[in-house]
Motif scaffolding. Sequence first.
Motif: not given
Length: 424
Positions: A247-248, A252-256, A258-259
């Motif tokens: 689910t990542f 950090d929503p932006d990093l999540a 991205f993953f």
Amino acid sequence: MLIEFTVENFRSFKKRQTFSLLASKDKELLEQNTFHANKYNLLKTAIVYGANASGKSTLFMALISLLNFSVLSGPRSQKGDAIDISPFMLDVNNQNEPIFFEILFMLNNDKDSAPVRYRYGIKLDRKHVIEEYLFAVNKIKEVNLFDRAEQSIIPNKTYFPESETFNTKIVRDNASYLSVCAQNNGEISGKIIKYFQKIAVTSGIDTPPFITMERINRGENLNRITKFLQFADIQVQGLKKQRTPVTFDIPDPDLAEFFKKKFPNAENDQISYAHNLYNGEEKTGVWYFTEEFESLGTRKLFNYAGLILPVLDNGGVLFIDEFDSSLHPLIVENIIKLFNDKRFNRNNAQLIVSCQSVSLMTNKLFRRDQIWLCEKDRYGASEIYSLMDFEDLVRKDANFNKNYLAGKYGAVPNIDVIRLQMEK
């Protein structure tokens, strides 16, 4: 099979201290808690007590430092890399002095001969190795296999012939000679390095779950791990492994995001725990919970299974700091009994733990030489000793835990000092 471990000038250990699994002449619990190897009588289990910040964890860290350096410094470090060690800093005379480690152990070189006793020692600072040596007992006499004084290395070509396969000048000053010999296919050094790699040292506070998961992926029967949990009176009826999407879930929503885009099909292994399902009082099947619904103690035992079961199966040495974290004292006691029981510990595995469960400190579970205490002096230096080390010998039928809590053995918090500080 571990015999002794010695440390000097490492973190809170200022003076040379030796932790030993060599059994004394005490006849108590001789058949249950000891085993015979060659001419040595060794302990199967040992337990370390002490106040918070007394140095218990430092003993485990010292062993990790020795094992990591002796195994990894050759293949993983580079010329000029600093050696990751910390001397005793509370005395200016020790801050720039070298650290010393020594380990005595037994190793089977082949199936048909008796185990050989080795003694490996090393003295080093943050920049380089100052001394290093390896001895082996050949029949009765101890023989030097190699001796090192900084970059002067003198191997015994008769008893350590692998030294002839390469020039000792290739050994860096910040690497162990033992690891370099093993890198060059040394027979004796290779076996010693493999033995060091199999010594497991972990903490009960943060034992990683992936160890048990890796064992499951290599074919460990889930029913056996279930039985290990049930042994501790955990009401788990079975385990199920499944692949679930990652689910990542990170802050950090932006990093999540991205993953998620980078790894859209990412999955990981997840264990579910089966519990009996009822309709009133009638059992109708099982219900599976994922680990977040399980108690911390259940998850801790699952994590321990990947360490304890293989050591019991194959023999070896397992160190667990803060062993009783999140576990009931009776569960801790019965795991220790597994190691003391020949039916479960057929290959003489050794378990060494630190804990605070004083209820375990009894002469029904431990001999005097199995109970170790760690205490700091007024100068912040740690000392470790067993109940066999007192000048006025501790009686074998003494009430160990009651005497310990009464302060007769030391290694307890000085509550009067704490109260006095609070009053100020």
